[in-house]
Write a protein that holds these residues in place. Structure first.
Motif, PDB file in Angstrom:
ATOM      1  N   ILE A   1      22.876  -8.871 -35.278  1.00 11.81           N
ATOM      2  CA  ILE A   1      23.370  -9.831 -36.278  1.00 11.81           C
ATOM      3  C   ILE A   1      24.671 -10.474 -35.816  1.00 11.81           C
ATOM      4  O   ILE A   1      24.869 -11.690 -35.969  1.00 11.81           O
ATOM      5  CB  ILE A   1      23.556  -9.121 -37.636  1.00 11.81           C
ATOM      6  N   GLU A   2      25.577  -9.667 -35.257  1.00 14.28           N
ATOM      7  CA  GLU A   2      26.851 -10.206 -34.782  1.00 14.28           C
ATOM      8  C   GLU A   2      26.629 -11.264 -33.704  1.00 14.28           C
ATOM      9  O   GLU A   2      27.301 -12.312 -33.687  1.00 14.28           O
ATOM     10  CB  GLU A   2      27.725  -9.079 -34.236  1.00 14.28           C
ATOM     11  N   LEU A   3      25.700 -11.023 -32.819  1.00  9.27           N
ATOM     12  CA  LEU A   3      25.431 -12.014 -31.764  1.00  9.27           C
ATOM     13  C   LEU A   3      24.794 -13.273 -32.334  1.00  9.27           C
ATOM     14  O   LEU A   3      25.051 -14.381 -31.857  1.00  9.27           O
ATOM     15  CB  LEU A   3      24.521 -11.396 -30.700  1.00  9.27           C
ATOM     16  N   GLN A   4      23.950 -13.126 -33.345  1.00 11.37           N
ATOM     17  CA  GLN A   4      23.354 -14.300 -33.974  1.00 11.37           C
ATOM     18  C   GLN A   4      24.396 -15.139 -34.700  1.00 11.37           C
ATOM     19  O   GLN A   4      24.283 -16.374 -34.767  1.00 11.37           O
ATOM     20  CB  GLN A   4      22.256 -13.863 -34.959  1.00 11.37           C
ATOM     21  N   LYS A   5      25.422 -14.494 -35.217  1.00  6.92           N
ATOM     22  CA  LYS A   5      26.454 -15.207 -35.990  1.00  6.92           C
ATOM     23  C   LYS A   5      27.406 -15.999 -35.106  1.00  6.92           C
ATOM     24  O   LYS A   5      28.225 -16.775 -35.615  1.00  6.92           O
ATOM     25  CB  LYS A   5      27.234 -14.209 -36.846  1.00  6.92           C
ATOM     26  N   ILE A   6      27.311 -15.825 -33.780  1.00 15.41           N
ATOM     27  CA  ILE A   6      28.141 -16.654 -32.891  1.00 15.41           C
ATOM     28  C   ILE A   6      27.808 -18.131 -33.093  1.00 15.41           C
ATOM     29  O   ILE A   6      28.656 -19.001 -32.950  1.00 15.41           O
ATOM     30  CB  ILE A   6      27.901 -16.277 -31.410  1.00 15.41           C
TER      31      ILE A   6
END
Length: 329
Positions: free
Chosen positions: A209-214
């Motif tokens: 999720i953190e990588l998608q939120k970039i």
């Protein structure tokens, strides 16, 4: 009776010749009909009639085979043994002959039934072994398929975004790069096991999720929460992530608050996933399909958790939701 008749001479004494005749009588009386019946039942009757469940025909042919084996045994007994003895063995009446043939038929039938039991057990064992092997192969195939289905666009976009961040915020870019490295390590090593700790699966989801939120400045784009304690809980690797990947793939408006809502609930009875995403129903579907389809996901769940899970998928206007329940044990 026949064996005793060929064993003793008229004086009640036993001769070597009569001992040999008695031994031959035993062979023709019991062993030959038994052998004929055993192998006929094993190699012919079972695959021809028992496996296709044609039991009436199997019974008829079984009796005929046993009777035929008895006739063959008695004929050989008559030709080779009885004819080689004196008159005391030639006084057998019709009733005695019928009784001998029927008894030999009974022996042959018992040996045939034993053959069916042995063949049935071997067949059952081989089928169970084959089903287990197929199940294992299917599970390995499904897991390998899941590992291979990480959206390549996700990788490319993540790497590109990290590359841009290197000039703006090197520390943040390094942190995202470590998360990407952890994801790849998880996919390469953790998914080899049949089960992993739920905490590891949740860590993977969080990093994903953190990588998608970039790709968005909207910090409220995704809402993710875990209710209950995941400690000591086990789960098959990457069970939840296909639904989460599809949610990101089909959510096109990243400016909405809680465009994607992911909730994992752990209680004494089950582990649950609720994944919802908002989407534009008028948007044309993408031509490419890099994610896992629902049918493949369902098949994998049936293999991993037969009769121990429920999956509900709802498509209501602008909201797509998945509710997965996996029972403990």
């Amino acid at each position: 009776m026949v064996i005793l008749g060929v064993l003793f001479d008229n004086d009640g004494e036993v001769s070597e010749k009569r001992i040999a005749n008695a031994f031959n009588s035993l062979i023709y009386f019991a062993l030959i009909p038994s052998a004929i019946s055993f192998y006929s039942f094993y190699f012919y009757l079972f695959p021809k009639f028992i496996q296709p469940q044609r039991f009436i025909l199997a019974s008829i042919y079984g009796i005929l085979i046993a009777f035929g084996a008895a006739i063959i045994g008695y004929t050989l007994l008559q030709l080779i043994v009885i004819n080689d003895t004196d008159d005391c063995t030639q006084k057998l009446g019709t009733e005695t002959i019928i009784a001998i043939v029927l008894f030999m038929t009974f022996i042959a039938l018992v040996c045939g039934i034993i053959a069916l039991v042995i063949r049935g057990f071997i067949t059952w064992f081989e089928e169970v072994k084959l089903k287990n092997e197929l199940t294992i192969k299917n599970r390995e195939t499904e897991l390998a398929l899941v590992k291979s289905q990480l959206d390549p666009h996700f990788l490319f976009n993540t790497i590109n975004n990290i590359d841009v961040l290197i000039l703006k915020n090197a520390d943040q870019a390094s942190d995202y790069l470590n998360k990407l490295s952890d994801i790849m390590r998880f996919m390469l090593f953790e998914t080899k096991s049949d089960e992993i700790l739920l905490t590891k699966e949740i860590e993977y989801i969080q990093k994903y999720i953190e990588l998608q939120k970039i790709r968005t400045a909207n910090q409220s784009y995704v809402h993710f929460e875990v209710i209950g304690s995941p400690n000591k809980c086990l789960i098959a690797p990457m069970v939840f992530i296909p639904f989460i990947e599809n949610a990101f793939k089909h959510t096109n408006n990243k400016k909405l608050e809680n465009a994607i809502r992911i909730q994992i609930v752990i209680n004494a009875e089950s582990i649950q996933l609720l994944c919802e995403n908002k989407f534009d129903p008028n948007r044309k579907p993408q031509q490419e399909n890099n994610g896992l389809g629902n049918e493949l996901i369902k098949k994998r769940l049936e293999l991993l958790y037969p009769n121990k899970h429920t999956l509900e998928v709802n498509n209501q206007g602008e909201l797509y939701s998945v509710h997965l329940i996996i029972k403990h044990g």
